[in-house]
Design a protein around this motif. Sequence first.
Motif, PDB file in Angstrom:
ATOM      1  N   SER A 122     -10.327  14.220   3.582  1.00  0.00           N
ATOM      2  CA  SER A 122     -11.340  13.626   4.714  1.00  0.00           C
ATOM      3  C   SER A 122     -10.239  13.557   6.080  1.00  0.00           C
ATOM      4  CB  SER A 122     -11.593  12.192   4.273  1.00  0.00           C
ATOM      5  OG  SER A 122     -12.007  11.721   5.548  1.00  0.00           O
ATOM      6  N   GLY A 123     -11.049  14.199   7.063  1.00  0.00           N
ATOM      7  CA  GLY A 123     -10.359  14.127   8.398  1.00  0.00           C
ATOM      8  C   GLY A 123      -9.490  15.468   8.591  1.00  0.00           C
ATOM      9  N   ASP A 124      -9.664  16.417   7.687  1.00  0.00           N
ATOM     10  CA  ASP A 124      -9.033  17.935   7.778  1.00  0.00           C
ATOM     11  C   ASP A 124      -7.447  17.672   7.888  1.00  0.00           C
ATOM     12  OD1 ASP A 124      -9.159  20.534   8.026  1.00  0.00           O
ATOM     13  OD2 ASP A 124      -9.626  20.533   9.895  1.00  0.00           O
ATOM     14  N   ALA A 125      -6.935  16.670   7.004  1.00  0.00           N
ATOM     15  CA  ALA A 125      -5.311  16.577   7.138  1.00  0.00           C
ATOM     16  C   ALA A 125      -4.844  16.600   5.862  1.00  0.00           C
ATOM     17  CB  ALA A 125      -5.166  15.408   7.711  1.00  0.00           C
ATOM     18  N   THR A 126      -3.965  17.710   5.499  1.00  0.00           N
ATOM     19  CA  THR A 126      -3.268  17.909   4.159  1.00  0.00           C
ATOM     20  C   THR A 126      -2.222  17.224   3.965  1.00  0.00           C
ATOM     21  OG1 THR A 126      -2.223  20.051   4.904  1.00  0.00           O
ATOM     22  CG2 THR A 126      -4.515  20.289   4.035  1.00  0.00           C
ATOM     23  N   LEU A 127      -1.587  16.626   5.077  1.00  0.00           N
ATOM     24  CA  LEU A 127      -0.421  16.051   5.300  1.00  0.00           C
ATOM     25  C   LEU A 127      -0.641  14.706   5.707  1.00  0.00           C
ATOM     26  CD1 LEU A 127       2.032  18.849   6.442  1.00  0.00           C
ATOM     27  CD2 LEU A 127       1.625  18.251   4.218  1.00  0.00           C
ATOM     28  N   ASP A 128       0.436  13.778   5.264  1.00  0.00           N
ATOM     29  CA  ASP A 128       0.818  12.682   5.867  1.00  0.00           C
ATOM     30  C   ASP A 128       2.173  12.225   6.123  1.00  0.00           C
ATOM     31  OD1 ASP A 128       1.081   9.661   6.051  1.00  0.00           O
ATOM     32  OD2 ASP A 128      -0.770   9.400   5.099  1.00  0.00           O
ATOM     33  N   ILE A 129       2.483  12.331   7.303  1.00  0.00           N
ATOM     34  CA  ILE A 129       3.787  12.113   7.724  1.00  0.00           C
ATOM     35  C   ILE A 129       4.124  10.804   8.260  1.00  0.00           C
ATOM     36  CG2 ILE A 129       5.858  13.222   9.141  1.00  0.00           C
ATOM     37  CD1 ILE A 129       4.254  15.934   8.983  1.00  0.00           C
ATOM     38  N   ASN A 130       4.631   9.919   7.481  1.00  0.00           N
ATOM     39  CA  ASN A 130       4.752   8.574   8.150  1.00  0.00           C
ATOM     40  C   ASN A 130       3.645   7.977   8.557  1.00  0.00           C
ATOM     41  OD1 ASN A 130       6.543   6.384   8.364  1.00  0.00           O
ATOM     42  ND2 ASN A 130       7.220   6.912  10.304  1.00  0.00           N
TER      43      ASN A 130
END
Length: 239
Positions: free
Chosen positions: A170-178
């Motif tokens: 969801s949200g077209d995001a493959t990474l979560d950086i902090n």
Amino acid sequence: MNFEYEGKIIACIQQAIDKNADTIKLLAQKFAENIENDKVIHTFGTGHSHMLGIELFARAGGLGNVNAILDPDVLTSNGAQRSCALEKLSGLADIIFDSYKIEKGDIMLITSNSGRNAVPIEMAMRCQKEGIYCVALTNVQQSKNATSRHPSGKRLFECVDCVIDSCLPSGDATLDINGIKTGPASSIVTMTLMNTIVSEAIKLVVSHGKKPYVFQSQNVDGFDNDAIYKHFEGRVKHF
């Protein structure tokens, strides 16, 4: 060196290919029929979603019968905030549709990762009304969890003949950086899916003993694309 984003993108592409394998085969056949019947494949998207059309349009190795709908009102090149506002505007899709030559037997590809905004939804509805075979490239799970911004309450995947699911987070995001969501993947994944369909369609046309119109690189000596431009003159607007 291996990068985290690289690994995520490769995984996303493989997941999307696997999920859409049957649809890829179906659309390769549809594209082949479209090519052999001398029809046009149109592409439409608002904001960054128009990039799929740019990828398929008038490029080396690409089909000659692709017409990218590049209306300035919905492109980020004419103002990012402006295009973001206009993609929600009911009634605009009909104006854009009427400014292009779209005929029965043609195919329309509509890209919208969220599938919730009025313009892509109404473009699909207009195609249904006109009998144009319509394909959505969208994130089905995200779209199902989103509230439509169209008065009908429908999302894009509910208004088309065929759906290609990008299968992305969801949200077209493959990474979560902090806590920062990044690593967009929708453009890369949908471009890969569509180039797969195009190449499979070309194989089918050639296997039928026919030669499709395919652009060759203008930067390699010995190739001339003028016959393609001449053949589709008047049908592909931005040639």
